[in-house]
Each structure stands twice: as structure tokens, then as C-alpha cells.
Scaffold this motif. Structure first.
Motif, short mmCIF file in Angstrom:
data_model
loop_
_atom_site.label_atom_id
_atom_site.label_comp_id
_atom_site.label_asym_id
_atom_site.label_seq_id
_atom_site.Cartn_x
_atom_site.Cartn_y
_atom_site.Cartn_z
N GLU A 1 0.82 -1.20 0.00
CA GLU A 1 0.00 0.00 0.00
C GLU A 1 0.86 1.25 0.00
N MET A 2 0.25 2.35 -0.43
CA MET A 2 0.93 3.63 -0.35
C MET A 2 1.18 3.99 1.11
N PRO A 3 2.36 4.49 1.47
CA PRO A 3 2.63 4.85 2.86
C PRO A 3 1.65 5.90 3.37
N ASP A 4 1.36 5.80 4.66
CA ASP A 4 0.46 6.76 5.31
C ASP A 4 1.29 7.96 5.76
N VAL A 5 1.28 9.03 4.99
CA VAL A 5 2.07 10.22 5.28
C VAL A 5 1.17 11.45 5.19
N PRO A 6 1.59 12.57 5.75
CA PRO A 6 0.80 13.79 5.62
C PRO A 6 0.58 14.16 4.15
N GLY A 7 -0.58 14.74 3.87
CA GLY A 7 -0.88 15.15 2.51
C GLY A 7 -0.13 16.42 2.12
N PRO A 8 -0.09 16.73 0.84
CA PRO A 8 0.66 17.91 0.38
C PRO A 8 0.13 19.22 0.93
N GLU A 9 -1.18 19.29 1.20
CA GLU A 9 -1.74 20.53 1.73
C GLU A 9 -1.23 20.85 3.13
N ASP A 10 -0.72 19.83 3.83
CA ASP A 10 -0.22 20.02 5.19
C ASP A 10 1.29 20.27 5.23
N LEU A 11 1.92 20.42 4.07
CA LEU A 11 3.37 20.57 4.00
C LEU A 11 3.74 21.86 3.27
N PRO A 12 4.82 22.51 3.69
CA PRO A 12 5.25 23.72 2.98
C PRO A 12 5.93 23.34 1.66
N PRO A 13 5.82 24.19 0.65
CA PRO A 13 6.55 23.93 -0.60
C PRO A 13 8.06 23.90 -0.35
N ASP A 14 8.74 22.97 -1.01
CA ASP A 14 10.20 22.93 -0.90
C ASP A 14 10.83 24.23 -1.37
N ALA A 15 10.16 24.91 -2.31
CA ALA A 15 10.70 26.18 -2.83
C ALA A 15 10.84 27.20 -1.71
N ASP A 16 9.90 27.21 -0.76
CA ASP A 16 9.99 28.15 0.36
C ASP A 16 11.19 27.81 1.25
N ILE A 17 11.42 26.51 1.45
CA ILE A 17 12.56 26.08 2.26
C ILE A 17 13.87 26.43 1.58
N ARG A 18 13.93 26.23 0.25
CA ARG A 18 15.14 26.54 -0.49
C ARG A 18 15.46 28.04 -0.43
N GLN A 19 14.44 28.87 -0.51
CA GLN A 19 14.67 30.31 -0.46
C GLN A 19 15.25 30.72 0.88
N GLU A 20 14.79 30.09 1.96
CA GLU A 20 15.33 30.40 3.28
C GLU A 20 16.79 29.96 3.38
N VAL A 21 17.09 28.77 2.83
CA VAL A 21 18.47 28.28 2.84
C VAL A 21 19.37 29.20 2.04
N ALA A 22 18.86 29.71 0.91
CA ALA A 22 19.66 30.55 0.01
C ALA A 22 20.16 31.82 0.70
N ARG A 23 19.47 32.27 1.73
CA ARG A 23 19.90 33.46 2.46
C ARG A 23 21.26 33.27 3.10
N HIS A 24 21.64 32.01 3.33
CA HIS A 24 22.90 31.71 4.01
C HIS A 24 23.97 31.16 3.05
N VAL A 25 23.70 31.25 1.73
CA VAL A 25 24.62 30.71 0.73
C VAL A 25 25.19 31.87 -0.10
#
Length: 297
Positions: free
Chosen positions: A131-155
Motif C-alpha cells: 500500500e501507499m505509505p500513510d504520510v501527511p498530505g501535500p496541503e499540510d506541508l510547505p513547498p520545498d521552494a519556500d525552504i530553499r529560499q530560506e536556505v539561500a539566504r545563508h549561501v
């Protein structure tokens, strides 16, 4: 591509550019030219070459047949500064199956070999084990793009920062996001939702090309999880060696799909990873494998 910078592009423009990139220019005699990505970081993304090669093969088979598998070997790094030539060999056209070999080249040197098989739809016994793993749905997760933009501030300025900030036509949402700058050791498994940021054309071949393109993202990184290392931290040099995709069931790449990856082995400067792609209703729609070079810098 239009002259508007990607930073100001709408989601619809980003997806239209992806479809345009994966389209091909016919040159006659089963020869095609793949467009280059003008905002590339120097080396052709492997998923782009795979998807374009699949598209070249698809152009030479009957319209009632769709790809059910592909197997690719990466031979040399491709350059974003050059278009890619694809030459197709028609190895088989049977009653139900067609098989094609594709050689992708730049400046006369092969960079990728791909074999693809196509099938006319027929009925047969079917099952799905697991079966498909039971994980949080996409609506409950932030876009990876938002996380990458935060990381980019330190690069600092450079290719890594450019890569982090570059808008993507694919919306990724990781269930277990990693720290790009200081990855921690953890089990070699990951779950990420993905879909295009805007609707795609209705043709099945377009959706399969987009899945093939997307399947080269993140999968090899799974083999580095137990080691607490990352390709983007400069500790490890990575490159895809071979890649395979099996298409099992219909899907839409502009609707959420769950990409589940694991890595049962790494060693000898190589890593091996597997992936399963599920629709939201739990249907397994594709399987992926990849082996890549993972060498200490």
C-alpha cells in the motif's frame, strides 16, 4: 523561451516552458533536436535528457502505443550551452509492442543511450502488492521552494545559490525535508509529493515525459542519508550512471503524486536507489531505479 526572466514568470509560463523544453524539433530520418535550457547551471539535468530521449522514441511509434518502460545509461555530462541530437533506431514493431533505441549526442559524442518499450493497451491479470505509505498530505506541508529560499539566504553567490533560487515548474513538498547545508544522518528513505505548478496538456505522452523528467530529482540523494552528507555541501561528487522507469497505470502529472524512495545499498563510490510513484488514491503508477556515482571530494 520568451525574454521574461524566470524570476517574474507565472506558474503557467513555467509549465509552458517545461513542455516546450521537452518537445523536439524533427530533422528527418528519425533524427530530432532537443532544446537547451537557457537558464541552466552548466550541466544538462539528467531528467531532461531522459524525457527528451523518450519523446524522440515516442515520435516514431504508432499513436495507440504508450511507453511502459525505459532504461537509460548516462555516458558523459551534457552541456547546457548546446542542443542535443537524438537518433532513434526502430528495433521492433510487433502486434502489441514496439521497441526503440535512442542515442543522445552533443558535438558528435554520445552523452546518453536509452531503450524504450511501448505497448498497445490490452487486458490481462493485474495486482498491486503493498500500500501507499500513510504520510501527511501535500496541503499540510510547505513547498520545498519556500525552504530553499530560506536556505539561500545563508549561501554565497554562485551556482548553488542560483539553483536554490531558480523557480521550478514542479511543486515539491517533502514529508521529511533535509537541511541542505548540514544534512543529518538518518534512514535511507524519503517521501515527497510533486505536481506541476500549472495544468499540462491532456496528452498522455506529455505526462509520462514530465514524470520521467521528475523521477531524476532527489532519488540518488536518498543513498546519502545514512552518511549525513550532501552533494550540495561539497563533500561528495555525484552523477547519475543509469536510470530506469516502468509506467504501470494512468496518472496526471499536474495532480499530486507521492514519490517514495529508498536506498538498500551504497559502496565502491556508487549508490543505488529505488522509487515508487503513487496517485493520491493509492494506485502505484510507476517504479523507478537509479545507480549513481557518489565519490568523496
Amino acid at each position: 523561451m520568451d525574454s521574461v526572466s524566470e524570476q517574474s514568470q507565472t506558474p503557467e509560463q513555467l509549465v509552458a516552458d517545461l513542455v516546450f523544453l521537452l518537445d523536439l524539433e524533427p530533422k528527418g530520418g528519425d533524427r530530432f533536436i532537443g532544446r537547451r535550457r537557457p537558464d541552466g547551471t552548466g550541466r544538462v539535468f539528467g531528467g531532461q535528457a531522459i524525457a527528451q530521449a523518450l519523446g524522440a522514441a515516442r515520435r516514431t511509434v504508432d499513436a495507440d502505443r504508450e511507453a511502459h518502460s525505459l532504461h537509460a545509461y548516462f555516458l558523459r555530462p551534457g552541456s547546457d550551452d548546446l542542443p542535443i541530437e537524438y537518433r532513434v533506431k526502430r528495433d521492433l514493431d510487433g502486434r502489441s509492442f514496439s521497441n526503440r533505441r535512442v542515442v543522445a549526442s552533443q558535438e558528435g559524442k554520445p552523452i546518453l543511450n536509452l531503450t524504450a518499450s511501448f505497448q498497445r493497451p490490452v487486458d490481462g491479470p493485474g495486482h498491486q502488492f503493498g500500500e501507499m505509505p500513510d504520510v501527511p498530505g501535500p496541503e499540510d506541508l510547505p513547498p520545498d521552494a519556500d525552504i530553499r529560499q530560506e536556505v539561500a539566504r545563508h549561501v554565497p553567490e554562485g551556482k548553488i545559490r542560483q539553483l536554490l533560487l531558480r523557480p521550478s515548474p514542479i511543486d515539491f513538498r517533502s514529508v521529511e525535508p533535509r537541511d541542505w547545508l548540514a544534512p543529518e544522518k538518518r534512514a535511507p528513505k524519503a517521501h515527497v509529493w510533486f505536481r506541476t505548478v500549472a495544468p499540462l496538456p491532456a496528452e498522455d505522452a506529455v505526462h509520462r515525459a514530465v514524470l520521467a523528467y521528475t523521477s531524476d530529482f532527489q532519488i540518488l540523494a536518498t543513498a546519502l542519508h545514512p552518511h549525513g552528507k550532501g552533494i550540495h555541501t561539497g563533500e561528495v561528487k555525484g552523477a547519475s550512471l543509469d536510470h530506469a522507469v516502468w509506467f504501470h497505470a494512468p496518472f496526471s502529472a499536474d495532480d499530486w503524486l507521492l514519490f517514495v524512495t529508498d536506498s538498500p545499498w551504497s559502496g565502491g563510490a556508487r549508490g543505488f536507489a529505488r522509487g515508487q510513484v503513487f496517485r493520491r488514491d493509492g494506485t502505484l503508477v510507476a517504479s523507478v531505479t537509479q545507480e549513481g556515482m557518489l565519490r568523496h571530494v
